[in-house]
Motif scaffolding. Structure first.
Motif, short mmCIF file in Angstrom:
data_model
loop_
_atom_site.label_atom_id
_atom_site.label_comp_id
_atom_site.label_asym_id
_atom_site.label_seq_id
_atom_site.Cartn_x
_atom_site.Cartn_y
_atom_site.Cartn_z
N TYR A 279 0.85 -1.20 0.00
CA TYR A 279 0.00 0.00 0.00
C TYR A 279 0.89 1.25 0.00
O TYR A 279 0.77 2.14 -0.85
CB TYR A 279 -0.89 -0.07 1.24
N MET A 350 -7.54 8.71 1.97
CA MET A 350 -7.86 7.34 1.57
C MET A 350 -7.54 6.37 2.70
O MET A 350 -6.50 6.47 3.34
CB MET A 350 -7.10 6.93 0.33
N PRO A 355 -10.76 -3.74 7.40
CA PRO A 355 -12.15 -3.26 7.42
C PRO A 355 -12.33 -1.93 8.17
O PRO A 355 -11.70 -1.70 9.20
CB PRO A 355 -12.90 -4.38 8.15
N GLY A 376 -10.37 2.12 -0.01
CA GLY A 376 -9.85 1.34 -1.13
C GLY A 376 -9.64 -0.08 -0.66
O GLY A 376 -9.50 -0.33 0.55
N THR A 380 -1.59 -7.66 -1.74
CA THR A 380 -0.22 -7.80 -2.25
C THR A 380 -0.21 -8.65 -3.53
O THR A 380 0.47 -8.32 -4.50
CB THR A 380 0.67 -8.48 -1.18
N VAL A 385 -3.92 -1.76 -5.49
CA VAL A 385 -5.33 -1.37 -5.46
C VAL A 385 -6.16 -2.09 -6.52
O VAL A 385 -5.80 -2.12 -7.70
CB VAL A 385 -5.45 0.14 -5.71
N THR A 457 -9.30 -14.08 -4.12
CA THR A 457 -8.76 -13.15 -3.12
C THR A 457 -8.90 -13.65 -1.69
O THR A 457 -8.23 -13.13 -0.79
CB THR A 457 -9.48 -11.79 -3.20
#
Ligand code: AYL
Length: 585
Positions: A279, A350, A355, A376, A380, A385, A457
């Protein structure tokens, strides 16, 4: 069969014939702000005030690349680890490695030596950059991993170097024969002067037939759905794509018509998220540099008031945070105290990586009304994003945003059926940023990277009719503490070494401040039972066993003792049952 598509326009072109160094320094699509020749700082060190303009950065990268190649033999596909807090040389280090074709593996600068040694081993790193503050641990870990002593490079700040004379051709090495980064830059300078400009171009990375879609840029560590942290093989194409997706999604049309959310050339970014994590690396470091946005590199998060003061001092307009920092922000009196200044200053906040509850979103709006913020989602394994809250709209509570440009999604329920709007299931993503898999782990790779380009995911989500994605639950084992990954398998493996423990299962429980906190269920070993050990002592000792060996965010909140760890017939820990037990005990 429902495939959710991005409603944003696609990136017009994602170049597949260049490495990240070339992309950052030579690729200028019409929507990129050109920071060359502007003379303003693109990287500023919050603590030392050190500043690098675009030209300073490029020059340092080029000289360091020469030093790395000629003095350390770093070359095509050498793995170089970086173990440093955020600093102005972080990007310099990465790009210099890429310039000679090396692969970069960034590690958490607060790791204990054993944790870093694990990453050095697993990534097969043969050189290591260490931040000045992390020298002792870094050198210890390098030794543990059997790395040559003169393959450690200490990223002393230029100020320290100046004081020690390295900048003036003085001692270019520091203790234990390790190099000073500045020393290697000085070597590069000397070589350039004596051998000429061929030194600069001598070894551009060889992309080979797969172009930048196959050439590795990073090995970032993630535990994925299960097991120990693994090296995610990130090809140059992936961060290049994600930087461009950020530009297009946020409607950066061209420098004369800046997007609503970012104004390249004017905006200043808060570099507080660690650059070692995907990130911080891709969004708050690569994207901003590419876009001509000044990045204030903050080595350590020192609390909300300090962060706000830094923001006001450097006129920081773009904030990237993780939810636990938002918890601190809404509780801190300084948020209210500086509200009017922040309201004026902050263009966008952002929030991602874990969560963000509706309750916390409501508190954020109550404390800082009118602030433009949004969530967002990233991962990894898909080089950052995948979804983001779009510009010019109010944040939708609970939503992690909409699909990024060039991205498609599927929602697959427990029966393996693809479901539509409003129905929950596992999020599958197809994107140019999907990485190449886990290093040396085909089994785990095959489970997540599917043959037709979809990546599973491990997050349970649903979409509404507007394309807003909501995270419903996490299906994978992963625990997220303060936005950082904790792999239950890693803690379990370690706790099993404790003499009083026969078996163990670790889960994450919700925690207001950290998001989640790991707790361990253990069964007592025969020797602990025989000696009738005091259970309170055992619990304390297990907690301490973790605390002295693992980085802080992996520390256990609780230890509970069971007669048996609930497992499936095949021996898989039933974590759902442990979660129920945790509530009962
Ligand atoms: P990793 N809400 C809930 N969970 C999230 C969110 C979110 N907004 N974002 C990430 N996660 C969880 O690899 C989710 O379980 O990458 C996901 O699979 O450390 C996991 O974190 C991935 O963890 C950005 C840019 C988020 C980057 C990122 C996070 C990258 C974290 C938003 O804009």
């Amino acid at each position: 069969m429902t495939v959710f598509k991005s409603s944003s326009r696609d990136v017009p072109e994602i170049p597949d014939n260049m490495d990240l160094y070339t992309f950052m320094t030579e690729y200028y699509p019409d929507y990129r702000f050109d920071a060359r020749g502007t003379g303003y700082a693109l990287l500023i060190d919050e603590e030392t005030g050190q500043k690098w303009t675009y030209e300073d950065t490029k020059e340092r990268v080029d000289l360091l690349a020469i030093g790395l190649r000629e003095k350390l033999g770093v070359e095509e596909d050498t793995v170089v680890a970086v173990f440093s807090a955020n600093c102005v040389d972080y990007l310099v280090t990465i790009l210099a490695c890429h310039k000679v074709g090396a692969i970069v593996s960034c590690a958490n600068p607060s790791f204990q030596p054993a944790e870093l040694a694990y990453q050095l081993d697993a990534s097969k790193a043969t050189a290591l950059f260490v931040g000045e503050e992390a020298q002792t641990e870094g050198i210890q870990a390098a030794e543990k991993a059997g790395m040559a002593k003169d393959h450690v490079i200490v990223m002393q700040t230029p100020k320290t170097c100046q004081a020690k004379g390295a900048l003036n051709g003085g001692d270019r090495r520091i203790k234990d024969n390790a190099w000073a980064l500045e020393g290697l830059v000085a070597e590069g300078k000397d070589l350039l002067a004596s051998k000429g400009s061929s030194m600069l171009e001598k070894s551009r990375p060889k992309l080979g037939r797969g172009g930048n879609r196959k050439k590795l840029a990073f090995l970032s560590f993630s535990s994925g759905t299960t097991g120990l942290p693994k090296g995610v093989m990130i090809q140059h194409y992936a961060p290049i794509a994600n930087v461009l997706q950020n530009c297009i999604f946020n409607e950066m049309k061209n420098p004369a018509q800046p997007g609503d959310r970012y104004e390249p050339g004017k905006d200043v970014s808060l570099g507080v998220l660690p650059f070692y994590h995907i990130y911080g690396l891709v969004v708050s470091l690569l994207f901003t540099f590419f876009s001509g946005i000044t990045n204030v590199c903050i080595p350590k998060f020192k609390g909300i008031e300090a962060m706000i003061r830094t923001a006001l001092k450097y006129r920081i307009t773009l904030w990237w945070l993780v939810p636990p920092q938002v918890v601190l922000l809404v509780k801190d009196p300084s948020a209210k105290k500086y509200y009017s200044e922040l309201r004026e200053l902050v263009r966008f906040l952002m929030i991602g990586a874990a969560p963000l509850s509706d309750d916390l979103s409501g508190r954020l709006e109550a404390v800082l009304p009118g602030l433009d913020w949004g969530q967002g989602w990233g991962m990894t394994e898909c080089c950052t994003v995948g979804t983001m809250h779009p510009p010019k709209t109010r944040a939708v509570f609970g939503s992690a945003g909409r699909l990024f440009p060039n991205v498609s999604g599927k929602v697959v329920n427990a029966e393996g059926k693809e479901v539509g709007v409003g129905e929950a299931g596992e999020f599958w993503i197809k994107a140019p940023t999907v990485t190449l898999g886990y290093l040396s782990n085909e089994k785990a790779t095959e489970e997540m990277w599917l043959k037709d380009g979809w990546l599973r995911t491990g997050d349970e989500v649903k979409f509404n009719e507007n394309g807003d994605m909501f995270i419903v639950d996490r299906l994978k084992e992963l625990i997220k503490v303060k936005g950082f990954q904790v792999a239950p398998a890693e803690l379990e493996g370690w706790i099993l070494n404790h003499d009083d423990v026969a078996d163990v299962g670790v889960i994450g429980l919700p925690n207001e401040e950290s998001g989640e906190i790991p707790i361990a269920f253990i069964t007592l070993s025969a020797s602990a039972k025989e000696s009738k050990k005091d259970v309170a002592e055992v619990k304390k000792s297990v907690k301490k066993f973790v605390a002295v060996n693992k980085i802080r965010y992996k520390h256990l909140g609780r230890v509970e003792i069971l007669d048996a760890i609930p497992k499936t017939a095949s021996g898989k820990i039933l974590r759902k049952d442990l979660r129920v037990l945790a509530k009962e005990l």
